[in-house]
Design a protein around this motif. Structure first.
Motif, PDB file in Angstrom:
ATOM      1  N   ARG A  70     -25.719  -3.237 -92.554  1.00 38.10           N
ATOM      2  CA  ARG A  70     -26.884  -2.374 -92.785  1.00 38.10           C
ATOM      3  C   ARG A  70     -28.147  -3.212 -92.909  1.00 38.10           C
ATOM      4  O   ARG A  70     -29.193  -2.861 -92.374  1.00 38.10           O
ATOM      5  CB  ARG A  70     -26.674  -1.543 -94.035  1.00 38.10           C
ATOM      6  CG  ARG A  70     -27.875  -0.639 -94.305  1.00 38.10           C
ATOM      7  CD  ARG A  70     -27.784   0.128 -95.579  1.00 38.10           C
ATOM      8  NE  ARG A  70     -26.572   0.914 -95.630  1.00 38.10           N
ATOM      9  CZ  ARG A  70     -25.982   1.274 -96.758  1.00 38.10           C
ATOM     10  NH1 ARG A  70     -26.478   0.920 -97.906  1.00 38.10           N
ATOM     11  NH2 ARG A  70     -24.885   1.993 -96.742  1.00 38.10           N
ATOM     12  N   GLU A  71     -28.069  -4.343 -93.611  1.00 40.57           N
ATOM     13  CA  GLU A  71     -29.244  -5.199 -93.781  1.00 40.57           C
ATOM     14  C   GLU A  71     -29.682  -5.814 -92.453  1.00 40.57           C
ATOM     15  O   GLU A  71     -30.867  -5.940 -92.191  1.00 40.57           O
ATOM     16  CB  GLU A  71     -28.958  -6.312 -94.790  1.00 40.57           C
ATOM     17  CG  GLU A  71     -29.222  -5.949 -96.216  1.00 40.57           C
ATOM     18  CD  GLU A  71     -30.608  -5.393 -96.468  1.00 40.57           C
ATOM     19  OE1 GLU A  71     -30.675  -4.294 -97.029  1.00 40.57           O
ATOM     20  OE2 GLU A  71     -31.610  -6.014 -96.091  1.00 40.57           O
ATOM     21  N   LYS A  73     -29.316  -4.457 -89.497  1.00 41.45           N
ATOM     22  CA  LYS A  73     -29.966  -3.396 -88.731  1.00 41.45           C
ATOM     23  C   LYS A  73     -31.371  -3.149 -89.256  1.00 41.45           C
ATOM     24  O   LYS A  73     -32.316  -2.976 -88.493  1.00 41.45           O
ATOM     25  CB  LYS A  73     -29.152  -2.108 -88.811  1.00 41.45           C
ATOM     26  CG  LYS A  73     -27.865  -2.161 -88.043  1.00 41.45           C
ATOM     27  CD  LYS A  73     -27.089  -0.873 -88.209  1.00 41.45           C
ATOM     28  CE  LYS A  73     -25.731  -0.951 -87.568  1.00 41.45           C
ATOM     29  NZ  LYS A  73     -24.944   0.250 -87.785  1.00 41.45           N
ATOM     30  N   ARG A  74     -31.511  -3.125 -90.574  1.00 42.84           N
ATOM     31  CA  ARG A  74     -32.819  -2.900 -91.188  1.00 42.84           C
ATOM     32  C   ARG A  74     -33.764  -4.046 -90.833  1.00 42.84           C
ATOM     33  O   ARG A  74     -34.926  -3.828 -90.506  1.00 42.84           O
ATOM     34  CB  ARG A  74     -32.654  -2.772 -92.700  1.00 42.84           C
ATOM     35  CG  ARG A  74     -33.890  -2.370 -93.410  1.00 42.84           C
ATOM     36  CD  ARG A  74     -33.569  -2.022 -94.874  1.00 42.84           C
ATOM     37  NE  ARG A  74     -34.770  -2.172 -95.625  1.00 42.84           N
ATOM     38  CZ  ARG A  74     -35.113  -3.235 -96.332  1.00 42.84           C
ATOM     39  NH1 ARG A  74     -34.287  -4.239 -96.422  1.00 42.84           N
ATOM     40  NH2 ARG A  74     -36.255  -3.296 -96.957  1.00 42.84           N
ATOM     41  N   ARG A  77     -35.085  -3.645 -87.322  1.00 46.85           N
ATOM     42  CA  ARG A  77     -36.148  -2.643 -87.131  1.00 46.85           C
ATOM     43  C   ARG A  77     -37.518  -3.240 -87.380  1.00 46.85           C
ATOM     44  O   ARG A  77     -38.496  -2.857 -86.740  1.00 46.85           O
ATOM     45  CB  ARG A  77     -35.921  -1.453 -88.050  1.00 46.85           C
ATOM     46  CG  ARG A  77     -34.838  -0.521 -87.571  1.00 46.85           C
ATOM     47  CD  ARG A  77     -34.866   0.791 -88.306  1.00 46.85           C
ATOM     48  NE  ARG A  77     -34.658   0.666 -89.730  1.00 46.85           N
ATOM     49  CZ  ARG A  77     -33.490   0.774 -90.341  1.00 46.85           C
ATOM     50  NH1 ARG A  77     -32.404   0.998 -89.632  1.00 46.85           N
ATOM     51  NH2 ARG A  77     -33.386   0.649 -91.641  1.00 46.85           N
ATOM     52  N   TYR A  78     -37.611  -4.188 -88.310  1.00 46.44           N
ATOM     53  CA  TYR A  78     -38.896  -4.821 -88.604  1.00 46.44           C
ATOM     54  C   TYR A  78     -39.194  -5.969 -87.648  1.00 46.44           C
ATOM     55  O   TYR A  78     -40.343  -6.203 -87.309  1.00 46.44           O
ATOM     56  CB  TYR A  78     -38.913  -5.353 -90.036  1.00 46.44           C
ATOM     57  CG  TYR A  78     -39.059  -4.275 -91.072  1.00 46.44           C
ATOM     58  CD1 TYR A  78     -40.307  -3.797 -91.417  1.00 46.44           C
ATOM     59  CD2 TYR A  78     -37.956  -3.730 -91.701  1.00 46.44           C
ATOM     60  CE1 TYR A  78     -40.451  -2.810 -92.372  1.00 46.44           C
ATOM     61  CE2 TYR A  78     -38.089  -2.754 -92.654  1.00 46.44           C
ATOM     62  CZ  TYR A  78     -39.338  -2.293 -92.985  1.00 46.44           C
ATOM     63  OH  TYR A  78     -39.480  -1.309 -93.920  1.00 46.44           O
ATOM     64  N   ALA A 143     -35.298  -4.404 -99.780  1.00 45.53           N
ATOM     65  CA  ALA A 143     -34.539  -3.157 -99.581  1.00 45.53           C
ATOM     66  C   ALA A 143     -34.881  -2.160-100.678  1.00 45.53           C
ATOM     67  O   ALA A 143     -34.980  -2.526-101.850  1.00 45.53           O
ATOM     68  CB  ALA A 143     -33.047  -3.432 -99.585  1.00 45.53           C
TER      69      ALA A 143
END
Length: 154
Positions: A70-71, A73-74, A77-78, A143
């Motif tokens: 998840r991290e 992927k996050r 995005r940035y 996060a």
């Protein structure tokens, strides 16, 4: 009056010429034919056999699972240019969606100052070594805090 009539006739000739040109191009397009002497397409082998008594179409095949956390992927995005680090510009550019959190005076208008100050402070807090770039480990500290899941009242 003569000029108007001549202009109208010229416009009709132009429109008719364009129509004939367009139709001529459309009729010249041909369907590609297989080359004579070309090898036949390869046969597909080792296909699974279906159930002869099955009714209807086969179910859709499941998609491939992503190997990223998840991290990751996050972070992706940035990280707009995919160079492995997040610059100040990349971080600030993606924070536009956090409008409500950045609108300090709740006037439903976000001034550039409100937005830039909050985002810049958040970036500075996350940039532990002060090099102006966020590594994946530094980015993980940004996060959002997850709300606790409601407990079941069984």
């Amino acid at each position: 009056m003569g000029r108007i009539f001549a202009g109208a006739v010229a416009a009709l000739f132009l429109a008719a010429g364009g129509l004939f040109w367009w139709q001529g191009r459309a009729s010249n397009e041909t369907v590609p034919q297989p080359l004579i002497g070309a090898p036949p397409p390869p046969a597909i082998e080792n296909l699974p056999e279906g159930d002869p008594d099955a009714v209807g179409e086969a179910p859709p095949m499941p998609g491939e699972a992503s190997s990223q956390s998840r991290e990751q992927k996050r972070f992706g995005r940035y990280d707009r240019n995919r160079d492995g680090v997040i610059t100040r510009i990349e971080m600030m550019g993606s924070r536009v969606k956090a409008f409500k959190a950045l609108d300090r005076n709740n006037d439903n208008l976000l001034s550039f100052e409100e937005w830039a100050v909050t985002t810049s402070d958040r970036f500075a807090t996350a940039d532990a070594n002060g090099d102006g770039k966020l590594t994946p480990a530094e980015f993980a500290t940004t996060a959002p805090k997850r709300a606790a899941a409601p407990r079941c009242k069984c």
